[in-house]
Motif scaffolding. Sequence first.
Motif, PDB file in Angstrom:
ATOM      1  N   VAL A 184       0.830  -1.198   0.000  1.00 22.06           N
ATOM      2  CA  VAL A 184       0.000   0.000   0.000  1.00 22.06           C
ATOM      3  C   VAL A 184       0.870   1.256   0.000  1.00 22.06           C
ATOM      4  O   VAL A 184       0.560   2.235  -0.688  1.00 22.06           O
ATOM      5  N   ASP A 185       1.988   1.228   0.750  1.00 21.65           N
ATOM      6  CA  ASP A 185       2.889   2.378   0.759  1.00 21.65           C
ATOM      7  C   ASP A 185       3.452   2.643  -0.637  1.00 21.65           C
ATOM      8  O   ASP A 185       3.567   3.802  -1.066  1.00 21.65           O
ATOM      9  N   MET A 186       3.812   1.589  -1.344  1.00 18.20           N
ATOM     10  CA  MET A 186       4.343   1.747  -2.701  1.00 18.20           C
ATOM     11  C   MET A 186       3.276   2.331  -3.638  1.00 18.20           C
ATOM     12  O   MET A 186       3.558   3.232  -4.431  1.00 18.20           O
ATOM     13  N   ILE A 187       2.071   1.814  -3.529  1.00 21.82           N
ATOM     14  CA  ILE A 187       0.999   2.229  -4.427  1.00 21.82           C
ATOM     15  C   ILE A 187       0.575   3.668  -4.168  1.00 21.82           C
ATOM     16  O   ILE A 187       0.184   4.391  -5.091  1.00 21.82           O
ATOM     17  N   THR A 188       0.661   4.093  -2.905  1.00 21.75           N
ATOM     18  CA  THR A 188       0.208   5.436  -2.550  1.00 21.75           C
ATOM     19  C   THR A 188       1.362   6.420  -2.369  1.00 21.75           C
ATOM     20  O   THR A 188       1.139   7.564  -1.944  1.00 21.75           O
ATOM     21  N   ALA A 189       2.584   6.010  -2.710  1.00 15.18           N
ATOM     22  CA  ALA A 189       3.757   6.870  -2.501  1.00 15.18           C
ATOM     23  C   ALA A 189       3.618   8.188  -3.256  1.00 15.18           C
ATOM     24  O   ALA A 189       3.240   8.214  -4.431  1.00 15.18           O
ATOM     25  N   GLY A 190       3.910   9.283  -2.566  1.00 16.84           N
ATOM     26  CA  GLY A 190       3.923  10.588  -3.199  1.00 16.84           C
ATOM     27  C   GLY A 190       2.553  11.180  -3.461  1.00 16.84           C
ATOM     28  O   GLY A 190       2.454  12.219  -4.118  1.00 16.84           O
ATOM     29  N   ILE A 191       1.499  10.551  -2.964  1.00 21.98           N
ATOM     30  CA  ILE A 191       0.156  11.065  -3.210  1.00 21.98           C
ATOM     31  C   ILE A 191      -0.210  12.068  -2.121  1.00 21.98           C
ATOM     32  O   ILE A 191      -0.197  11.734  -0.935  1.00 21.98           O
ATOM     33  N   PRO A 192      -0.544  13.294  -2.493  1.00 25.85           N
ATOM     34  CA  PRO A 192      -0.985  14.270  -1.485  1.00 25.85           C
ATOM     35  C   PRO A 192      -2.386  13.920  -1.010  1.00 25.85           C
ATOM     36  O   PRO A 192      -3.226  13.482  -1.793  1.00 25.85           O
ATOM     37  N   ARG A 193      -2.629  14.084   0.262  1.00 27.06           N
ATOM     38  CA  ARG A 193      -3.970  13.815   0.775  1.00 27.06           C
ATOM     39  C   ARG A 193      -4.927  14.867   0.275  1.00 27.06           C
ATOM     40  O   ARG A 193      -4.610  16.064   0.238  1.00 27.06           O
ATOM     41  N   ALA A 194      -6.118  14.452  -0.106  1.00 21.70           N
ATOM     42  CA  ALA A 194      -7.149  15.394  -0.530  1.00 21.70           C
ATOM     43  C   ALA A 194      -7.552  16.278   0.641  1.00 21.70           C
ATOM     44  O   ALA A 194      -7.506  15.873   1.801  1.00 21.70           O
ATOM     45  N   ALA A 195      -7.933  17.488   0.336  1.00 23.33           N
ATOM     46  CA  ALA A 195      -8.327  18.419   1.392  1.00 23.33           C
ATOM     47  C   ALA A 195      -9.510  17.871   2.176  1.00 23.33           C
ATOM     48  O   ALA A 195      -9.590  18.020   3.391  1.00 23.33           O
ATOM     49  N   GLU A 196     -10.402  17.220   1.463  1.00 19.30           N
ATOM     50  CA  GLU A 196     -11.564  16.618   2.114  1.00 19.30           C
ATOM     51  C   GLU A 196     -11.328  15.123   2.196  1.00 19.30           C
ATOM     52  O   GLU A 196     -11.846  14.347   1.410  1.00 19.30           O
ATOM     53  N   ALA A 197     -10.514  14.714   3.149  1.00 16.56           N
ATOM     54  CA  ALA A 197     -10.097  13.320   3.219  1.00 16.56           C
ATOM     55  C   ALA A 197     -11.257  12.364   3.425  1.00 16.56           C
ATOM     56  O   ALA A 197     -11.185  11.206   3.041  1.00 16.56           O
ATOM     57  N   GLY A 198     -12.338  12.853   4.016  1.00 15.94           N
ATOM     58  CA  GLY A 198     -13.439  11.949   4.306  1.00 15.94           C
ATOM     59  C   GLY A 198     -14.494  11.886   3.246  1.00 15.94           C
ATOM     60  O   GLY A 198     -15.513  11.253   3.435  1.00 15.94           O
ATOM     61  N   ARG A 199     -14.292  12.537   2.099  1.00 19.92           N
ATOM     62  CA  ARG A 199     -15.357  12.540   1.105  1.00 19.92           C
ATOM     63  C   ARG A 199     -15.568  11.165   0.509  1.00 19.92           C
ATOM     64  O   ARG A 199     -14.651  10.348   0.471  1.00 19.92           O
TER      65      ARG A 199
END
Length: 210
Positions: A184-199
């Motif tokens: 999961v860390d590899m797949i999500t590496a470098g991805i900024p969290r969305a401002a609305e994380a809970g959407r």
Amino acid sequence: MAKGKVTRDDWTMAALAALARGGVAAVAVDVLAKELAVSRGSFYWHFKNRDALLVAALEAWERLATGEVIEEVNAEPDPLKRARALFAVALGDEEIAGLEPAIVAQVDHPAVAAVLQRVTRTRLDYLTALFSDLGLPPRSARQRAVAAYAAYLGWIELRRAVPHTAPETVADGEGAAEALDHLVDMITAGIPRAAEAGRRPSAAGQPKRR
């Protein structure tokens, strides 16, 4: 066993188990009837012919391994937690071991190809929506979705072809949990969290209602 004691679902699950063992050729009515301890009459009570059974089995796989999985992980509002939940489910216990690699290997069969195309499209659309919820622009979200799905397919094929190379389930102790975290860390590496994380996921990621 009377024909009423064996349901349509019993036949479809038996067909999926046969598919996992030996591909489309292994879905033989006489063999399955013997396994279910019923006569051929039970089969014709539920299905017109073998092709109808094969299609029903593949559609059951589509529902169980895609539609219901998406519905389950959508309960998690946080997109990063949802991503981990998705891969935890996808890489978890297999109800029928080796089924998905066996289905992929039969892609030249028209019935298999039709369902496999739908499943792949639905899964990629869902992953794309998930990565969009994590803050990636559309093009990058799609590219990341394809990479993530390729990693998933490689994992399950490795698990089938070379046992013990990849953990059989994500519940197989600390090593399996670490392997999942790393993936999961590899797949999500470098991805900024969305401002609305809970959407919630976008409409493209929602399971199709039947």
